[in-house]
Motif scaffolding. Structure first.
Motif, PDB file in Angstrom:
ATOM      1  N   LYS A  48     -27.698  -2.695  21.835  1.00  0.00           N
ATOM      2  CA  LYS A  48     -27.522  -3.436  20.581  1.00  0.00           C
ATOM      3  C   LYS A  48     -26.757  -4.744  20.796  1.00  0.00           C
ATOM      4  CE  LYS A  48     -25.071  -0.074  18.696  1.00  0.00           C
ATOM      5  NZ  LYS A  48     -24.938   0.857  19.831  1.00  0.00           N
ATOM      6  N   SER A  49     -25.582  -4.655  21.433  1.00  0.00           N
ATOM      7  CA  SER A  49     -24.762  -5.860  21.625  1.00  0.00           C
ATOM      8  C   SER A  49     -25.471  -6.871  22.505  1.00  0.00           C
ATOM      9  CB  SER A  49     -23.417  -5.501  22.273  1.00  0.00           C
ATOM     10  OG  SER A  49     -22.661  -4.704  21.400  1.00  0.00           O
ATOM     11  N   THR A  50     -26.205  -6.388  23.482  1.00  0.00           N
ATOM     12  CA  THR A  50     -26.915  -7.301  24.377  1.00  0.00           C
ATOM     13  C   THR A  50     -27.933  -8.120  23.586  1.00  0.00           C
ATOM     14  OG1 THR A  50     -26.589  -5.713  26.161  1.00  0.00           O
ATOM     15  CG2 THR A  50     -28.202  -7.455  26.545  1.00  0.00           C
TER      16      THR A  50
ATOM     17  N   PHE B  25     -23.377  -9.482  13.108  1.00  0.00           N
ATOM     18  CA  PHE B  25     -22.190  -8.629  13.071  1.00  0.00           C
ATOM     19  C   PHE B  25     -22.287  -7.589  14.182  1.00  0.00           C
ATOM     20  CE2 PHE B  25     -22.856  -9.986   8.707  1.00  0.00           C
ATOM     21  CZ  PHE B  25     -21.587 -10.248   8.229  1.00  0.00           C
ATOM     22  N   ASP B  26     -21.271  -7.505  15.028  1.00  0.00           N
ATOM     23  CA  ASP B  26     -21.280  -6.474  16.072  1.00  0.00           C
ATOM     24  C   ASP B  26     -20.228  -5.410  15.750  1.00  0.00           C
ATOM     25  OD1 ASP B  26     -21.668  -4.938  18.259  1.00  0.00           O
ATOM     26  OD2 ASP B  26     -21.361  -6.517  19.747  1.00  0.00           O
ATOM     27  N   GLU B  27     -20.662  -4.299  15.207  1.00  0.00           N
ATOM     28  CA  GLU B  27     -19.800  -3.177  14.837  1.00  0.00           C
ATOM     29  C   GLU B  27     -18.521  -3.664  14.162  1.00  0.00           C
ATOM     30  OE1 GLU B  27     -20.169   0.280  16.526  1.00  0.00           O
ATOM     31  OE2 GLU B  27     -21.767  -0.184  17.945  1.00  0.00           O
ATOM     32  N   PRO B  28     -18.631  -4.447  13.102  1.00  0.00           N
ATOM     33  CA  PRO B  28     -17.442  -5.099  12.540  1.00  0.00           C
ATOM     34  C   PRO B  28     -16.481  -4.135  11.863  1.00  0.00           C
ATOM     35  CG  PRO B  28     -19.294  -5.447  11.081  1.00  0.00           C
ATOM     36  CD  PRO B  28     -19.841  -4.766  12.304  1.00  0.00           C
TER      37      PRO B  28
END
Ligand code: ADP
Ligand code: MG
Length: 346
Positions: A59-61, A174-177
Protein backbone atom coordinates in the motif's frame (compact mmCIF):
# COMPACT_ATOMS: atom_id res chain seq x y z
CA UNK A 1 -5.00 24.76 -29.42
CA UNK A 2 -1.95 22.59 -29.97
CA UNK A 3 -1.78 19.06 -31.29
CA UNK A 4 -1.66 17.36 -27.91
CA UNK A 5 -4.79 19.18 -26.73
CA UNK A 6 -6.68 17.96 -29.76
CA UNK A 7 -5.47 14.43 -29.13
CA UNK A 8 -6.42 14.60 -25.46
CA UNK A 9 -9.90 15.83 -26.34
CA UNK A 10 -10.43 13.09 -28.89
CA UNK A 11 -9.40 10.47 -26.36
CA UNK A 12 -11.71 11.97 -23.78
CA UNK A 13 -14.65 11.74 -26.11
CA UNK A 14 -13.84 8.17 -27.01
CA UNK A 15 -13.40 6.81 -23.49
CA UNK A 16 -15.37 9.06 -21.15
CA UNK A 17 -13.86 11.65 -18.85
CA UNK A 18 -10.12 11.39 -18.30
CA UNK A 19 -9.52 9.90 -14.84
CA UNK A 20 -7.90 12.24 -12.32
CA UNK A 21 -5.29 9.61 -11.66
CA UNK A 22 -4.42 6.52 -13.60
CA UNK A 23 -2.00 3.78 -12.60
CA UNK A 24 -1.01 1.54 -15.50
CA UNK A 25 0.87 -1.73 -14.93
CA UNK A 26 2.53 -0.02 -11.98
CA UNK A 27 5.30 -2.19 -10.58
CA UNK A 28 8.00 -1.86 -7.94
CA UNK A 29 10.64 -4.50 -7.36
CA UNK A 30 13.25 -4.52 -4.61
CA UNK A 31 15.70 -7.18 -5.77
CA UNK A 32 13.60 -10.33 -5.79
CA UNK A 33 10.77 -8.77 -3.74
CA UNK A 34 7.76 -7.68 -5.77
CA UNK A 35 6.51 -4.88 -3.51
CA UNK A 36 3.90 -3.82 -6.11
CA UNK A 37 2.98 -5.93 -9.14
CA UNK A 38 1.23 -4.73 -12.24
CA UNK A 39 -1.36 -2.47 -10.60
CA UNK A 40 -3.98 -0.89 -12.85
CA UNK A 41 -6.33 1.67 -11.34
CA UNK A 42 -8.35 4.70 -12.46
CA UNK A 43 -9.59 7.29 -10.01
CA UNK A 44 -12.60 9.45 -10.76
CA UNK A 45 -12.84 13.15 -9.95
CA UNK A 46 -13.72 13.65 -6.28
CA UNK A 47 -13.52 9.98 -5.45
CA UNK A 48 -12.45 8.60 -2.07
CA UNK A 49 -10.56 5.40 -2.78
CA UNK A 50 -9.04 3.20 -0.10
CA UNK A 51 -6.16 0.79 -0.55
CA UNK A 52 -6.94 -1.85 2.06
CA UNK A 53 -4.51 -4.61 2.87
CA UNK A 54 -2.42 -6.30 5.54
CA UNK A 55 0.97 -4.94 6.50
CA UNK A 56 3.48 -5.54 3.70
CA UNK A 57 0.88 -5.82 0.93
CA UNK A 58 2.34 -2.83 -0.97
CA UNK A 59 0.00 0.00 0.00
CA UNK A 60 2.62 2.57 1.06
CA UNK A 61 4.78 1.76 -1.93
CA UNK A 62 1.90 2.62 -4.28
CA UNK A 63 1.22 5.85 -2.40
CA UNK A 64 4.88 6.89 -2.41
CA UNK A 65 5.11 6.23 -6.13
CA UNK A 66 2.05 8.45 -6.70
CA UNK A 67 3.60 11.17 -4.54
CA UNK A 68 6.93 10.80 -6.34
CA UNK A 69 9.13 9.71 -3.42
CA UNK A 70 9.67 6.26 -4.95
CA UNK A 71 10.44 5.60 -8.64
CA UNK A 72 8.47 2.75 -10.24
CA UNK A 73 10.43 -0.15 -11.70
CA UNK A 74 7.87 -0.36 -14.47
CA UNK A 75 4.55 1.15 -15.47
CA UNK A 76 3.04 4.59 -15.64
CA UNK A 77 1.27 7.12 -13.41
CA UNK A 78 -0.92 9.69 -15.16
CA UNK A 79 -2.40 12.79 -13.58
CA UNK A 80 -5.30 14.03 -15.71
CA UNK A 81 -3.96 12.07 -18.64
CA UNK A 82 -0.33 13.24 -18.41
CA UNK A 83 2.49 10.98 -17.25
CA UNK A 84 4.09 12.29 -14.06
CA UNK A 85 6.70 9.58 -13.41
CA UNK A 86 9.45 12.01 -14.34
CA UNK A 87 7.93 14.97 -12.47
CA UNK A 88 9.60 15.75 -9.11
CA UNK A 89 7.33 15.43 -6.03
CA UNK A 90 6.97 19.16 -5.34
CA UNK A 91 5.68 19.77 -8.85
CA UNK A 92 3.00 17.07 -8.80
CA UNK A 93 0.27 19.00 -6.94
CA UNK A 94 -0.29 16.02 -4.70
CA UNK A 95 -0.69 16.44 -0.93
CA UNK A 96 0.38 13.74 1.52
CA UNK A 97 -0.68 13.13 5.13
CA UNK A 98 1.49 10.64 7.00
CA UNK A 99 0.73 8.62 10.11
CA UNK A 100 3.29 10.50 12.21
CA UNK A 101 2.09 13.82 10.71
CA UNK A 102 5.69 15.06 10.33
CA UNK A 103 4.83 18.48 11.83
CA UNK A 104 7.65 20.88 12.71
CA UNK A 105 7.70 20.75 16.53
CA UNK A 106 9.21 24.23 16.99
CA UNK A 107 6.68 25.95 14.70
CA UNK A 108 3.15 26.96 15.66
CA UNK A 109 0.08 25.57 13.93
CA UNK A 110 -0.04 28.74 11.86
CA UNK A 111 3.63 28.54 10.90
CA UNK A 112 3.41 24.85 10.03
CA UNK A 113 0.73 25.62 7.47
CA UNK A 114 2.38 28.86 6.27
CA UNK A 115 5.63 26.94 5.76
CA UNK A 116 4.03 24.84 3.04
CA UNK A 117 2.86 28.02 1.29
CA UNK A 118 6.24 29.72 1.51
CA UNK A 119 7.77 26.54 0.16
CA UNK A 120 5.35 26.69 -2.74
CA UNK A 121 6.44 30.32 -3.26
CA UNK A 122 3.09 31.91 -2.59
CA UNK A 123 3.26 35.70 -2.52
CA UNK A 124 3.73 36.96 1.04
CA UNK A 125 0.63 39.15 1.01
CA UNK A 126 -1.63 36.17 0.23
CA UNK A 127 -0.23 33.79 2.83
CA UNK A 128 -2.06 35.13 5.87
CA UNK A 129 -5.46 34.91 4.25
CA UNK A 130 -4.78 31.43 2.88
CA UNK A 131 -3.61 30.10 6.26
CA UNK A 132 -6.75 31.46 7.96
CA UNK A 133 -8.88 29.86 5.30
CA UNK A 134 -7.16 26.47 5.67
CA UNK A 135 -7.34 26.55 9.46
CA UNK A 136 -11.06 27.27 9.24
CA UNK A 137 -11.55 24.29 6.96
CA UNK A 138 -10.08 21.96 9.55
CA UNK A 139 -11.61 23.93 12.46
CA UNK A 140 -8.32 24.98 14.04
CA UNK A 141 -8.59 28.77 13.76
CA UNK A 142 -8.73 29.08 17.56
CA UNK A 143 -5.48 27.15 18.01
CA UNK A 144 -3.32 28.89 15.41
CA UNK A 145 -0.66 29.96 17.92
CA UNK A 146 -0.15 26.66 19.70
CA UNK A 147 2.80 24.35 19.19
CA UNK A 148 2.15 20.78 18.03
CA UNK A 149 3.06 19.49 21.51
CA UNK A 150 0.12 21.51 22.89
CA UNK A 151 -2.37 19.71 20.66
CA UNK A 152 -4.20 16.39 20.90
CA UNK A 153 -3.44 13.69 18.35
CA UNK A 154 -6.59 14.49 16.43
CA UNK A 155 -5.74 18.20 16.30
CA UNK A 156 -2.21 17.45 15.08
CA UNK A 157 -3.77 15.31 12.41
CA UNK A 158 -5.86 18.24 11.27
CA UNK A 159 -2.78 20.50 11.07
CA UNK A 160 -1.16 17.91 8.83
CA UNK A 161 -4.27 17.91 6.62
CA UNK A 162 -4.36 21.72 6.43
CA UNK A 163 -0.71 21.70 5.46
CA UNK A 164 -1.27 19.08 2.77
CA UNK A 165 -4.20 21.12 1.43
CA UNK A 166 -2.13 24.31 1.28
CA UNK A 167 -0.91 23.79 -2.26
CA UNK A 168 -4.49 23.18 -3.44
CA UNK A 169 -3.63 19.65 -4.53
CA UNK A 170 -5.37 17.70 -7.28
CA UNK A 171 -5.19 14.66 -5.04
CA UNK A 172 -4.75 14.12 -1.33
CA UNK A 173 -2.97 10.95 -0.17
CA UNK A 174 -3.24 9.50 3.33
CA UNK A 175 -0.94 6.77 4.66
CA UNK A 176 -2.57 5.15 7.71
CA UNK A 177 -3.21 8.60 9.20
CA UNK A 178 -5.22 7.35 12.16
CA UNK A 179 -2.98 4.45 13.15
CA UNK A 180 -1.48 6.22 16.15
CA UNK A 181 -4.78 7.37 17.67
CA UNK A 182 -6.86 5.55 20.28
CA UNK A 183 -10.13 3.92 19.29
CA UNK A 184 -12.58 6.70 20.21
CA UNK A 185 -10.50 9.40 18.58
CA UNK A 186 -10.07 7.24 15.51
CA UNK A 187 -13.83 6.87 15.16
CA UNK A 188 -14.22 10.62 15.56
CA UNK A 189 -11.53 11.36 12.98
CA UNK A 190 -13.12 8.97 10.50
CA UNK A 191 -16.24 11.13 10.64
CA UNK A 192 -14.12 14.32 10.41
CA UNK A 193 -12.33 13.04 7.32
CA UNK A 194 -15.64 12.09 5.78
CA UNK A 195 -16.97 15.59 6.45
CA UNK A 196 -13.83 17.13 4.99
CA UNK A 197 -14.09 15.01 1.87
CA UNK A 198 -17.71 16.04 1.33
CA UNK A 199 -16.85 19.68 1.95
CA UNK A 200 -13.72 19.86 -0.23
CA UNK A 201 -14.61 17.37 -2.93
CA UNK A 202 -10.89 16.63 -3.37
CA UNK A 203 -9.95 13.25 -4.83
CA UNK A 204 -8.46 11.18 -2.02
CA UNK A 205 -6.45 7.97 -1.85
CA UNK A 206 -6.45 6.52 1.63
CA UNK A 207 -4.25 3.68 2.85
CA UNK A 208 -5.25 1.53 5.80
CA UNK A 209 -5.26 -2.02 7.14
CA UNK A 210 -8.45 -1.20 9.07
CA UNK A 211 -11.54 -2.54 7.34
CA UNK A 212 -13.95 -0.38 9.34
CA UNK A 213 -12.21 2.83 8.23
CA UNK A 214 -12.34 1.52 4.67
CA UNK A 215 -16.02 0.57 4.84
CA UNK A 216 -17.14 3.85 6.40
CA UNK A 217 -15.28 6.36 4.23
CA UNK A 218 -14.68 4.90 0.80
CA UNK A 219 -16.48 5.33 -2.47
CA UNK A 220 -14.44 2.34 -3.62
CA UNK A 221 -12.04 -0.03 -1.90
CA UNK A 222 -9.10 -1.73 -3.59
CA UNK A 223 -8.22 -4.82 -1.57
CA UNK A 224 -4.51 -5.62 -1.76
CA UNK A 225 -2.61 -8.84 -1.27
CA UNK A 226 1.09 -9.37 -1.92
CA UNK A 227 1.54 -6.30 -4.11
CA UNK A 228 -1.61 -6.82 -6.18
CA UNK A 229 -5.11 -5.44 -6.22
CA UNK A 230 -7.25 -8.56 -5.75
CA UNK A 231 -10.66 -6.86 -5.57
CA UNK A 232 -12.07 -3.46 -6.43
CA UNK A 233 -15.55 -2.18 -5.73
CA UNK A 234 -17.83 -0.17 -3.48
CA UNK A 235 -17.85 -1.19 0.19
CA UNK A 236 -21.28 -2.71 -0.18
CA UNK A 237 -20.43 -4.62 -3.36
CA UNK A 238 -17.32 -6.12 -1.82
CA UNK A 239 -19.01 -6.93 1.47
CA UNK A 240 -22.21 -8.39 0.03
CA UNK A 241 -20.71 -10.11 -2.95
CA UNK A 242 -17.07 -11.05 -2.41
CA UNK A 243 -15.68 -13.11 -5.28
CA UNK A 244 -12.95 -14.87 -3.37
CA UNK A 245 -12.40 -16.56 -0.02
CA UNK A 246 -9.64 -14.03 0.67
CA UNK A 247 -11.91 -11.00 0.30
CA UNK A 248 -14.80 -12.66 2.16
CA UNK A 249 -12.50 -13.26 5.12
CA UNK A 250 -10.53 -10.00 4.94
CA UNK A 251 -13.50 -7.64 4.73
CA UNK A 252 -15.67 -8.54 7.71
CA UNK A 253 -16.01 -12.14 8.86
CA UNK A 254 -17.30 -15.02 6.80
CA UNK A 255 -18.06 -18.68 7.21
CA UNK A 256 -16.68 -20.60 4.27
CA UNK A 257 -18.97 -23.53 3.54
CA UNK A 258 -17.26 -26.21 1.49
CA UNK A 259 -19.42 -28.65 -0.44
CA UNK A 260 -18.44 -32.29 -1.05
CA UNK A 261 -17.19 -31.48 -4.53
CA UNK A 262 -14.96 -28.70 -3.13
CA UNK A 263 -16.96 -25.62 -4.12
CA UNK A 264 -16.95 -22.78 -1.59
CA UNK A 265 -19.63 -20.41 -0.40
CA UNK A 266 -19.19 -17.44 1.92
CA UNK A 267 -21.88 -16.85 4.53
CA UNK A 268 -21.81 -13.84 6.87
CA UNK A 269 -22.31 -14.66 10.59
CA UNK A 270 -25.04 -12.00 10.91
CA UNK A 271 -27.02 -13.62 8.08
CA UNK A 272 -27.48 -16.82 10.09
CA UNK A 273 -30.50 -17.26 12.34
CA UNK A 274 -30.46 -19.26 15.52
CA UNK A 275 -33.46 -20.86 17.26
CA UNK A 276 -36.56 -19.61 15.48
CA UNK A 277 -35.87 -19.65 11.76
CA UNK A 278 -37.89 -17.63 9.23
CA UNK A 279 -39.95 -19.13 6.43
CA UNK A 280 -38.03 -20.11 3.30
CA UNK A 281 -34.68 -20.60 5.02
CA UNK A 282 -32.50 -23.62 4.71
CA UNK A 283 -32.04 -25.30 8.10
CA UNK A 284 -29.44 -27.35 9.85
CA UNK A 285 -28.98 -28.83 13.33
CA UNK A 286 -25.96 -28.20 15.52
CA UNK A 287 -24.39 -27.95 18.95
CA UNK A 288 -23.17 -24.69 20.51
CA UNK A 289 -19.43 -25.00 21.19
CA UNK A 290 -18.50 -21.38 22.07
CA UNK A 291 -20.39 -18.35 23.34
CA UNK A 292 -18.89 -14.84 23.44
CA UNK A 293 -20.72 -11.81 24.78
CA UNK A 294 -19.77 -8.79 22.64
CA UNK A 295 -22.12 -6.16 24.05
CA UNK A 296 -24.22 -5.40 21.00
CA UNK A 297 -24.33 -9.05 19.90
CA UNK A 298 -23.57 -12.59 20.98
CA UNK A 299 -21.12 -14.57 18.89
CA UNK A 300 -21.72 -18.33 18.82
CA UNK A 301 -19.74 -21.13 17.34
CA UNK A 302 -22.01 -23.96 16.30
CA UNK A 303 -20.82 -27.39 15.19
CA UNK A 304 -23.16 -28.71 12.53
CA UNK A 305 -24.04 -32.37 12.08
CA UNK A 306 -21.63 -32.57 9.12
CA UNK A 307 -18.90 -31.56 11.62
CA UNK A 308 -18.31 -28.14 10.08
CA UNK A 309 -18.20 -25.34 12.66
CA UNK A 310 -19.86 -22.04 11.78
CA UNK A 311 -19.88 -18.65 13.48
CA UNK A 312 -23.26 -17.03 14.15
CA UNK A 313 -23.66 -13.40 15.27
CA UNK A 314 -26.95 -12.68 17.00
CA UNK A 315 -27.89 -9.05 17.76
CA UNK A 316 -29.09 -8.63 21.34
CA UNK A 317 -32.68 -7.61 20.83
CA UNK A 318 -35.37 -7.95 23.45
CA UNK A 319 -36.74 -11.47 23.68
CA UNK A 320 -33.82 -13.16 21.92
CA UNK A 321 -32.92 -16.37 23.64
CA UNK A 322 -29.33 -16.84 24.80
CA UNK A 323 -27.85 -20.35 24.49
CA UNK A 324 -25.13 -21.99 26.50
CA UNK A 325 -22.32 -24.24 25.45
CA UNK A 326 -23.67 -27.71 24.67
CA UNK A 327 -27.16 -26.50 23.67
CA UNK A 328 -28.74 -28.28 20.69
CA UNK A 329 -29.85 -25.59 18.24
CA UNK A 330 -31.34 -25.09 14.81
CA UNK A 331 -29.54 -22.67 12.49
CA UNK A 332 -30.90 -21.34 9.24
CA UNK A 333 -30.15 -18.95 6.41
CA UNK A 334 -31.56 -17.78 3.11
CA UNK A 335 -29.97 -19.65 0.20
CA UNK A 336 -29.12 -16.36 -1.51
CA UNK A 337 -26.98 -15.27 1.46
CA UNK A 338 -24.47 -18.06 0.81
CA UNK A 339 -22.39 -16.48 -1.98
CA UNK A 340 -20.21 -18.58 -4.28
CA UNK A 341 -16.52 -17.74 -3.87
CA UNK A 342 -13.30 -19.12 -5.32
CA UNK A 343 -10.05 -19.85 -3.54
CA UNK A 344 -8.19 -18.26 -6.42
CA UNK A 345 -7.06 -14.67 -5.90
CA UNK A 346 -5.93 -14.00 -9.45
P1 ADP B 1 2.37 -1.77 3.35
O1 ADP B 1 2.39 -0.30 3.28
O2 ADP B 1 1.17 -2.40 2.71
O3 ADP B 1 2.56 -2.29 4.75
P2 ADP B 1 4.85 -1.58 1.86
O4 ADP B 1 4.41 -0.94 0.60
O5 ADP B 1 5.52 -0.74 2.86
O6 ADP B 1 3.60 -2.36 2.50
O7 ADP B 1 5.82 -2.78 1.50
C1 ADP B 1 5.51 -3.78 0.53
C2 ADP B 1 6.63 -4.81 0.46
O8 ADP B 1 7.80 -4.22 -0.03
C3 ADP B 1 6.98 -5.42 1.81
O9 ADP B 1 7.29 -6.77 1.61
C4 ADP B 1 8.21 -4.63 2.21
O10 ADP B 1 9.02 -5.40 3.06
C5 ADP B 1 8.87 -4.38 0.89
N1 ADP B 1 9.67 -3.13 0.88
C6 ADP B 1 9.19 -1.88 1.08
N2 ADP B 1 10.18 -0.96 1.00
C7 ADP B 1 11.31 -1.65 0.75
C8 ADP B 1 12.69 -1.28 0.55
N3 ADP B 1 13.10 0.01 0.59
N4 ADP B 1 13.58 -2.27 0.32
C9 ADP B 1 13.19 -3.57 0.25
N5 ADP B 1 11.93 -3.98 0.42
C10 ADP B 1 10.99 -3.05 0.68
MG1 MG C 1 2.55 1.09 4.91
Amino acid sequence: MDGSTVLAMTMTEATGPTPVLELAALTKKYGSVDAVSNVDLKLHEGEFLTLLGASGSGKSTILMMIAGFIQPTFGDIRLRGKSIVKTPPHKRRIGVVFQNYALFPHLTVYENVAFALRNARMAREHIDQRVQELLMKVRLEQLAHRLPSQLSGGQQQRVAIARALAIDPDILLFDEPLGALDKNLREHMVLELQRLHHQLGTTMVYVTHDQIEALVMSDRIAVMDAGRIVALGSPQELYDNPKTVFVAEFLGNSNILVSEDGRCEALRPERIQLGSISEGCQRSQGTVTEVAFLGDRVRYEVRLTNNQTIVVAVPRRQGIEVYEIGAQVTVGWHRADARPVTRDNA
